[in-house]
Every structure is written in C-alpha cells, then in structure tokens.
Design an enzyme around this catalytic site. Sequence first.
Site, PDB file in Angstrom:
ATOM      1  N   GLY A 112      24.813  22.960  25.662  1.00 13.77           N
ATOM      2  CA  GLY A 112      24.430  21.682  25.813  1.00 13.77           C
ATOM      3  C   GLY A 112      24.763  20.810  24.688  1.00 13.77           C
ATOM      4  O   GLY A 112      25.379  21.289  23.782  1.00 13.77           O
TER       5      GLY A 112
ATOM      6  N   LYS B  17      37.867  26.166  17.944  1.00 13.25           N
ATOM      7  CA  LYS B  17      36.907  25.783  16.917  1.00 13.25           C
ATOM      8  C   LYS B  17      36.061  26.940  16.557  1.00 13.25           C
ATOM      9  O   LYS B  17      35.912  27.185  15.341  1.00 13.25           O
ATOM     10  CB  LYS B  17      36.116  24.650  17.082  1.00 13.25           C
TER      11      LYS B  17
ATOM     12  N   HIS C 287      33.757  19.834  24.623  1.00 18.34           N
ATOM     13  CA  HIS C 287      33.276  20.450  25.970  1.00 18.34           C
ATOM     14  C   HIS C 287      33.960  20.143  27.005  1.00 18.34           C
ATOM     15  O   HIS C 287      34.193  20.615  28.069  1.00 18.34           O
ATOM     16  CB  HIS C 287      31.646  20.378  26.134  1.00 18.34           C
TER      17      HIS C 287
END
Length: 288
Positions: free
Chosen positions: A27, A145, A33
């Site tokens: 989240g 990443k 994302h």
Amino acid sequence: MDVLPTIAQVRQARRRAGPLGFVPTMGFLHAGHLSLVERARAECGAVAVSIFVNPTQFGPNEDLSRYPRDMERDLRLLRDAGVDFVFTPQPAEIYPQGFEASIDMGAVTRVLEGASRPGHFAGVATVVAKLFNIVQPSRAYFGQKDAQQCVVVRRLVRDLDIPVEVIVAPTVREADGLAMSSRNSYLTPDQRAEAPVVYQALSAARTLFDAGERDAQALRHAMLAHIATARLADPDYVSVADPQTLAELDTVEEGALLSMAVRFGKTRLIDNLVLPPSPEPRNGGLSA
Ligand code: PAF
C-alpha cells in the site's frame, strides 16, 4: 473494482477471471506501483492487486507500526488504473491462530538486506507464496528497486514449482533520480534534498565501469566516497555482486548488480543499478 478482504472472496473472484496479472503491495501507492499495474493491464486480461503490510517481514526495531497507510487513496488510484479486484486482508486472515510456517530461501537471503534485516526474506518469501496460492495469478509484477526481493521471489517460484511468471519492471524515479518508495515520505526536507546522492553514487560507479574499471573494490570505494559528500547520509552497505547468487565480486562483470542501503536519520533507503553488457564491437567483432 471489487475490494475483497477474505481469501474465500478472492478464490471466487479468481474463478471468474481469465489470465490474471498480480501486483503484490504493502500500500501507500506511488508511481512505481502504478507502473506495475499499468504493465499488468497491458499484458493480462485482468489485474489483481494486494494491499497488506506484512508484519513478518519487519524486524522488532523496524517501522511496522509507523509504516505509512492510506487505504482510501490507494483504492481510488487502483480504481482509476482499471484494476479488477484488490485483496485487502487483515493480519489474522493471512496468519490465523496457530500459523507457524516460514520459508527459508537460503544463502541469497543472508547477504545485503538479509544481513542487515535478519528474517526479512523469510517473511517476504512466506507471504508471497501465500499470496500466489490465494490469488493464483498467471503473472506477478515486482519492481527492480527491490532487486534482492526479485532474486528471492524468482527462486521461490523455481524451487517450489509455483506456476507464476515473475516479471521485474524498471525502477521508477523522481525527476532528481531518487527511486520512488513509500518510505520516502519519512524524509525531512533536509534529508529529502540529500537523498538523490544514493542514485548519484550508483551512477558514479557505473561511469567508472563504462570507462573500463573492472576492480569491484574501486567501484565500492567510489560509491562510498560519493555518499560521504552528503552530510546526512550514513551508508549501511555498498555492494558489487553477482546478479543471481548475490555473492560479492572481485572483478566486475557485465550484468553485475550495484546496490546499497543508506540511512538518513531513522529512514533507510535502498537502490540499485544493473551494469549493462559491453557494447558490441563496431565491426561486429571481425578483424579488419
Ligand atoms: O515489495 C513489497 O511491497 C513487499 O515486500 C511484498 C512483495 C508486497 C510482500 O509483502
């Protein structure tokens, strides 16, 4: 978009979907994302996302309780991105009373992040295996990443014969080079101003490699020297490693993984860069 807090609801939604792309997250979503979601959208018939701050991948002195959360905003972003369903379990749904399993993925989990964060990758491997079993995606998307996490997940899928194709997508960066991360929100303005030094240090090492340097220690020194120019930056590790085994290299090879973790106060940032293959000789390798 369906928001599904239980495993039973996800299983039902899964039966309705065809080839499914899956983006597991904790989240507090950012453009990194969303780039994974966009790629999943382009490549799969349906897209599922999970939002679950996984307690077992945080150490006792880490940031679990203050990890940033904003479910309302996350759901809005995912709805706008065309996601089909979001799995939003509570911890007891994933770890019911009596849960004791833990997946140890071996040597690759004990170096780099694993050395600084003991138990972290057992938590990641266990929750990712569970999420894969619950969601049963055709493809799962992860960001470069978290390079070591990508290595661990690829091995998990291979070693446990999980029928999921793992896709690793490039790191998304801010305009000044800082890799996007939910943890960037912890940085004070002064720390944020210095944080681009992380990517600059990786880039300085890459410039040396491009100029012909093949001594891995020279690259490590160059990265540390660069980080030392930032007053608030405190390096945890710098590494020049084999991209599959994550073993430290003496001689730098093409495809080597340059990575580092750097603390800014209580915030620990990670980033990495994969060295490219040498350019093809101009004459195709044939002697004149
Ligand atoms: O990268 C993350 O956000 C987490 O480690 C993951 C893969 C969702 C597992 O909790």
